[in-house]
Design a protein around this motif. Structure first.
Motif, PDB file in Angstrom:
ATOM      1  N   LEU A   1       0.660  -1.213   0.027  1.00 48.57           N
ATOM      2  CA  LEU A   1       0.218  -0.421   0.231  1.00 48.57           C
ATOM      3  C   LEU A   1       1.250   1.033  -0.107  1.00 48.57           C
ATOM      4  N   GLY A   2       1.950   1.369  -0.457  1.00 52.24           N
ATOM      5  CA  GLY A   2       2.932   2.176  -0.646  1.00 52.24           C
ATOM      6  C   GLY A   2       3.318   2.742   1.367  1.00 52.24           C
TER       7      GLY A   2
ATOM      8  N   THR B   1      -5.164   4.223   0.898  1.00 51.04           N
ATOM      9  CA  THR B   1      -6.096   4.819   2.009  1.00 51.04           C
ATOM     10  C   THR B   1      -7.699   3.649   2.369  1.00 51.04           C
ATOM     11  N   MET B   2      -7.761   3.939   3.147  1.00 50.45           N
ATOM     12  CA  MET B   2      -9.632   3.260   3.738  1.00 50.45           C
ATOM     13  C   MET B   2     -10.251   4.730   2.623  1.00 50.45           C
TER      14      MET B   2
ATOM     15  N   PHE C   1      -9.164  -1.284   1.699  1.00 52.16           N
ATOM     16  CA  PHE C   1      -8.634   0.291   0.616  1.00 52.16           C
ATOM     17  C   PHE C   1      -8.275  -0.066  -1.065  1.00 52.16           C
ATOM     18  N   ALA C   2      -7.990   1.258  -0.508  1.00 54.66           N
ATOM     19  CA  ALA C   2      -7.846   1.651  -2.648  1.00 54.66           C
ATOM     20  C   ALA C   2      -6.741   1.465  -3.334  1.00 54.66           C
ATOM     21  N   VAL C   3      -6.703   0.856  -4.513  1.00 53.79           N
ATOM     22  CA  VAL C   3      -5.978   0.720  -5.745  1.00 53.79           C
ATOM     23  C   VAL C   3      -6.019   1.174  -6.759  1.00 53.79           C
ATOM     24  N   ALA C   4      -4.922   1.897  -6.460  1.00 53.57           N
ATOM     25  CA  ALA C   4      -4.753   1.768  -8.465  1.00 53.57           C
ATOM     26  C   ALA C   4      -5.037   1.051  -9.066  1.00 53.57           C
TER      27      ALA C   4
ATOM     28  N   GLN D   1      -8.357 -10.819   7.187  1.00 58.66           N
ATOM     29  CA  GLN D   1      -9.042 -10.340   6.110  1.00 58.66           C
ATOM     30  C   GLN D   1      -9.251  -8.452   5.575  1.00 58.66           C
ATOM     31  N   PHE D   2      -8.931  -8.704   4.298  1.00 62.28           N
ATOM     32  CA  PHE D   2      -9.411  -7.566   4.225  1.00 62.28           C
ATOM     33  C   PHE D   2      -9.915  -6.879   2.739  1.00 62.28           C
ATOM     34  N   SER D   3     -10.001  -5.875   2.041  1.00 62.34           N
ATOM     35  CA  SER D   3     -10.461  -5.744   0.693  1.00 62.34           C
ATOM     36  C   SER D   3      -8.896  -4.681  -0.458  1.00 62.34           C
ATOM     37  N   LEU D   4      -9.569  -4.979  -1.323  1.00 58.04           N
ATOM     38  CA  LEU D   4      -8.600  -4.344  -2.198  1.00 58.04           C
ATOM     39  C   LEU D   4      -9.524  -3.473  -3.400  1.00 58.04           C
TER      40      LEU D   4
END
Length: 268
Positions: free
Chosen positions: A33-34, A140-141, A211-214, A252-255
């Motif tokens: 996530l940088g 980020t969230m 979490f946001a990703v490009a 667990q989490f989501s992208l």
């Protein structure tokens, strides 16, 4: 945009992860996530702030002293103005308090509870730490939702405690609702409540962090390279391309993909 004010009551304001080894977590989430990291002193149990462009976006912690290590999971903290009053509202609405309101030094006051479906959620009353200073951009969230097999109970609880405006988004085979702060519209939703059909059978009630990703596909491939697991997806949704994954301790989490650009360094 960098935000430095306290979040409105009922907004997912902060997330953190309790994990057996924060260094393992840093080695995973930093490249994914940088994130950079700022490690607190021994008085904080070396609680670690994850930073994006120098701004706090999440926390990492280890059990302190002889505390038993709980199952590793991301905890969502909802902003509150008066934590004692909110805890009493939660009790009256059927919630169970796991951690009574307590001071986190000068940073703020916190409590942890379960809603009537069994999902764990935190409360955060801001002090010097207002919560995440960046959201909705890569690293980020971007979304938070409470998932259980009883949408009606979740709606009743969070409505009683936070006065959420609820917009039903259910479809064939699943139940879902978005929640907005009082006096706002569904277009300004701050989170979601999911019921039957939103998770694989047998999944315990929980709050899920996105979490946001490009690029969801590239980020999902990186999860595997870093030692995590892909649980579902990537797949397209009306709101972005999504994958559900797990980290080094099974959390667990989501992208979710976003076209929102990253903030430049410094306040804007």
């Amino acid at each position: 945009m960098i935000r430095q004010e306290a979040w409105p009551e009922g907004t997912p304001a902060w997330i953190d992860l309790m994990i057996p080894d924060r260094l393992v977590a840093q080695a995973f989430y930093g490249p994914l996530l940088g994130w950079d990291f700022a490690v607190g002193g021994p008085e904080t149990g070396y609680y670690t702030m994850a930073l994006k462009h120098g701004q706090p976006v999440a926390g990492l912690g280890e059990p302190m002293g002889n505390e038993a290590a709980p199952a590793s999971a991301w905890t969502t903290y909802l902003a509150v103005d008066d934590i004692e009053a909110t805890v009493e509202l939660a009790r009256a609405a059927g919630g169970t308090v796991l951690l009574e309101p307590m001071a986190a030094m000068e940073f703020g006051r916190m409590a942890v509870l379960t809603d009537p479906t069994g999902a764990v959620v935190g409360l955060w009353q801001a002090g010097t730490h207002t919560g995440a200073n960046l959201v909705n951009e890569p690293g980020t969230m971007i979304w938070s939702e409470a998932l259980s097999d009883d949408l009606a109970a979740a709606r009743a609880f969070y409505g009683a405690v936070f006065g959420y405006e609820v917009a039903d988004m259910s479809g064939p085979g699943f139940e879902y609702a978005s929640v907005s702060l009082p006096g706002t519209t569904p277009d300004e939703a701050v989170g979601g409540l999911g019921g039957v059909g939103t998770q694989p059978e047998g999944t315990p009630p929980h709050w899920q962090t996105y979490f946001a990703v490009a690029d969801t596909d590239a980020a999902t491939a990186l999860v595997l390279e870093l030692g995590g697991h892909v649980l579902d997806g990537p797949s397209d949704t009306p709101y972005g391309r999504v994958a559900r994954v797990s980290g080094p301790a099974g959390e667990q989490f989501s992208l979710m993909s976003t076209t929102e650009p990253e903030s430049a360094d410094g306040p804007v």
